[in-house]
Enzyme design. Structure first.
Site, PDB file in Angstrom:
ATOM      1  N   ASP A 399      41.340  83.907  32.584  1.00 29.10           N
ATOM      2  CA  ASP A 399      41.515  84.811  33.605  1.00 29.10           C
ATOM      3  C   ASP A 399      40.740  84.749  34.746  1.00 29.10           C
ATOM      4  O   ASP A 399      39.440  84.027  34.301  1.00 29.10           O
ATOM      5  CB  ASP A 399      41.318  86.244  32.579  1.00 29.10           C
ATOM      6  CG  ASP A 399      41.159  87.541  33.613  1.00 29.10           C
ATOM      7  OD1 ASP A 399      42.303  87.795  34.282  1.00 29.10           O
ATOM      8  OD2 ASP A 399      40.024  88.144  33.951  1.00 29.10           O
ATOM      9  N   GLU A 452      44.343  81.528  36.143  1.00 29.59           N
ATOM     10  CA  GLU A 452      44.846  82.664  37.010  1.00 29.59           C
ATOM     11  C   GLU A 452      43.821  82.332  38.140  1.00 29.59           C
ATOM     12  O   GLU A 452      42.657  82.827  38.317  1.00 29.59           O
ATOM     13  CB  GLU A 452      44.573  83.867  36.354  1.00 29.59           C
ATOM     14  CG  GLU A 452      45.150  84.929  37.305  1.00 29.59           C
ATOM     15  CD  GLU A 452      44.281  86.198  37.261  1.00 29.59           C
ATOM     16  OE1 GLU A 452      44.640  87.170  37.980  1.00 29.59           O
ATOM     17  OE2 GLU A 452      43.289  86.245  36.771  1.00 29.59           O
TER      18      GLU A 452
END
Length: 744
Positions: A399, A452
């Site tokens: 993330d 990401e």
């Protein structure tokens, strides 16, 4: 002979500020053939030392729970008989007679930031020493004056269990006899400025159910059944395999279900829809449920809201048994400021940078990790290895990579400090990410890493040993989320069709850079939260047009180069955005009128897309090769129509024609490659999917009419707001003219 403790030493032990309590507590020879025994039992009324022979020596209460006495002879072979105010007696092993449970090699690797099995030496470990069962505790707190462990076993009074410092490693350690799995505990840290902090264990492998915050001693008894899966998951190039992902927030997929109950329902549902993988939004422990797991406090502990760690293992095992891979969303960029967790863990910045301009994340109100500190980097890399090996995760989705890569991420001028070269790149984070991807690849064969990452940072999926023009090596990820594709495609489709003619470059632009990285195309939870609405509500027109456009979006996405990800609830086109309390709107699947496909039709389409996708190598075999894609036509912008070809390694084509206008086009000529005859492989306007049923019946034959730069073409019927896939018609296809002659 040991040196008797001074009053200063005793004071430091009693307040929890002594670095070596083992040098005074326990049994120590006096040098004259006797042994002095000191025990710290602040809740006791009396303490006696009991030899194996049964000989009992009462210890005198010196002060504040410190008992002492002298035994004849030498050796530490005694128990402690402790009597409490209620008259209850307990016979204890003396925990201060055991040597450290970490060896020199462990301490060296920790100091170097290279202990890839960190969870096996830090945290709580159930073990047996010299025939004595118990639990060893070890924690990294280099700035602490002293550390004690408190929990169920000592009435949450840390005074009874001070830990010893293992030198310059910054690690504190203690073996506590009699403590077993299921015991709750925390560390009591005496800071350099005299404060006492109560901290959860950073390496805890289990926790209390929030809002409670204690760590829990855990040992796994799970017997995995996925040997064949684990042996084969690394076979072949991931870029040349089908990969479609169903993203799930476990706590709300079916609210009220735990890991075990989810194992009974989720694998069958995902298998029915044909996804190759599920991605769990973070399952690591977090105090605030509405963060969906993105503000982690237990980086080695699955959330206890849904069961214990072995229950999660069972869920993952069940998914593997159903042929479904598991991706875990993982958050190494930041952590929350909760006082019981990592923030200023030993009273000073430790996991976070000391420089407040780097420590505080301006967007999320959290703290960033100090990726330049060896021990912190080790903590995170070992955590990645932990989830891929101990929980058999098949991939980690990392993330917020962009927030790690740039020192000025979301920071105005003056609120950040440049790197040593004067640039805004976070060189420590680059080194961390490279170490992360290389280590996962080496220690967990077949496990993937996905980034990401939303910027134009070059080489996210380039190998770490290959340097680019910017002088940096690649970050080494296997896949990168293509957030540009998501933004541009949704932006194009959100416009009224009459305006799309001036914006068709938005939906085609992704092919300009499609082979600069290895991409995954995400329609994730981020697109259906914080007031953004569900996917279907972003689209213009009436309810029918919105659903039709959503179906067309999905077919365009599945045919586009790159892997796919779809968030739960969007597989049936629910009309409300994600609600983590209510979960998906399953009830809409039951409200369709007989004979009218609505939400169920969209779910049928997603299932068929996955089935066709997996059965069609042209859609994935050359994902990383420009030879696998070519445009047929993107020039008919006023009609909102575009077309392209996908090919597999053998050259077999699949043609995709997208009509993003609400008009039916009959006799629409498209230049087609190779095969003389074609048929529909998929049509999003099919009645089964809730469409109007406009289609190309039977076989479509090409004609020697040059079109779109190709020698042959065919006149097609294009349904409104729909995508059609065409595949070569296998086998002999009768020529209509010859059939007419035969009839005469």
């Amino acid at each position: 002979m040991t040196t008797p403790p001074t009053d200063v030493d005793l004071d430091r032990i009693l307040v929890g500020a002594h670095h070596d309590p083992h040098s005074f507590l326990g049994a120590h020879p006096t040098g004259d053939g006797h042994t002095v025994v000191r025990a710290l039992k602040p809740l006791a009324r009396s303490v006696a030392a009991v030899r194996p022979t049964g000989e009992r020596t009462e210890l005198a209460h010196l002060r504040d729970g410190l008992f002492t006495g002298t035994l004849p002879g030498t050796g530490a072979d005694h128990h402690l008989l402790v009597t409490y105010d209620d008259g209850a007696e307990q016979l204890h092993h003396d925990g201060y007679r055991f040597p450290p449970t970490l060896g020199d090699i462990d301490l060296h690797l920790i100091a170097e930031g290279r202990h890839e099995l960190l969870w096996r030496v830090l945290g709580s470990q159930v073990r047996t020493l010299d025939g004595v069962p118990g639990t060893s505790f070890a924690v990294w707190a280099p700035h602490a004056q002293g550390v004690r462990v408190m929990g169920d076993f000592n009435g949450w009074h840390g005074t009874a269990h001070p830990m010893r410092s293992l030198g310059s490693s910054g690690v504190w350690e203690l073996f506590v006899p009699g403590v077993g799995a299921g015991t709750r505990y925390k560390y009591e840290i005496h800071t350099r400025d005299g404060r006492l902090l109560h901290k959860a264990d950073p390496l805890a492998r289990a926790t209390e159910v929030p809002p409670a915050t204690a760590s829990v001693v855990h040992t796994s008894a799970y017997a995995w059944r996925d040997d064949d899966w684990m042996a084969s998951r690394g076979g072949g190039d991931c870029h040349a395999r089908p990969l479609s992902v169903y993203e799930v927030h476990l706590a709300s997929w079916r609210p009220g279900l735990g890991y075990r109950e989810l194992a009974e329902q989720l694998p069958a549902y995902v298998a029915e829809l044909g996804f190759t993988h599920v991605e769990f939004m973070p399952v690591m422990e977090h105090p605030y449920g509405a963060s969906w797991g993105y503000q982690v406090t237990g980086f080695f502990a699955p959330t206890s809201r849904l069961g214990d760690p072995d229950d999660l293992r069972h869920l993952i095992d069940s998914l593997h048994a159903a042929g479904i891979g598991v991706i875990l969303d993982w958050v190494p960029a930041h952590f929350p400021k909760d006082e019981f967790a990592l923030a200023r863990f030993d009273g000073e910045p430790l996991y976070e940078p000391a420089d407040p301009r780097r420590a505080h994340h301006p967007d999320w109100g959290t703290l960033e990790f100090d990726h330049g500190r060896r021990e912190v980097r080790n903590f995170l890399v070992a955590g990645a290895v932990y989830w891929c090996t101990e929980f058999h995760a098949d991939a980690l989705r990392v993330d917020a990579v962009a927030s790690m890569l740039y020192l000025d991420y979301s920071r105005p001028h003056g609120d950040w400090s440049p790197n040593e070269h004067g640039g805004h790149q976070n060189l420590d984070a680059v080194a961390f990410l490279q170490e992360l991807t290389d280590t996962v690849r080496r220690t967990a064969p077949g496990a993937l890493t996905m980034a990401e990452e939303s910027t134009a940072w070059p080489g996210v999926t380039r190998p770490t040993h290959e340097r680019g023009d910017d002088g940096f090596g690649g970050l080494g990820f296997d896949l990168k989320w293509n957030l540009g594709w998501m933004h541009d495609t949704l932006g194009y489709l959100a416009r009224d069709p009459v305006h799309r003619a001036w914006h068709q470059d938005e939906i085609t632009f992704a092919m300009v850079y499609a082979y600069s990285e290895h991409y995954l195309l995400p329609l994730s939870h981020d697109e259906v939260v914080h007031g953004k609405g569900a996917l279907v509500t972003k689209l213009p027109g009436d309810w029918w047009q919105r659903r039709a456009t959503l179906r067309a979006l999905y077919a365009f996405m599945w045919a586009h180069p790159g892997k796919q990800l779809l968030f739960m609830g969007q597989e049936f086109g629910q009309g409300e955005e994600f609600d983590h309390d209510a979960g998906p709107q399953w009830w809409v699947l039951d409200e369709d009128r007989p004979g009218h496909a609505d939400h169920r039709g969209i779910r049928h389409l997603v299932g068929d897309l996955n089935a066709r996708y997996r059965a069609t190598p042209a859609l994935w075999e050359l994902d990383a090769d420009p030879a696998g894609f070519s445009w047929i036509d993107t020039s008919h912008t006023e009609a909102n129509i575009l077309s392209f070809v996908r090919r597999d390694a053998a050259g077999r084509p699949l043609v995709v024609v997208a009509n993003f206008s609400p008009l039916v086009h009959t006799g629409y000529r498209v230049g087609l490659p190779d095969a003389p005859a074609w048929r529909e492989a998929l049509n999003t306007d099919a009645v089964r999917y809730g469409g109007g049923g406009v289609r190309n019946d039977g076989v479509v034959r090409t004609e020697p009419v040059p079109w779109h730069g190709r020698a042959r073409s065919a006149a097609l019927t294009l349904p409104p707001l729909a995508v059609v896939w065409l595949e070569p018609a296998d086998g002999p296809v009768p020529d209509p003219e010859e059939a007419d002659l035969d009839e005469h």
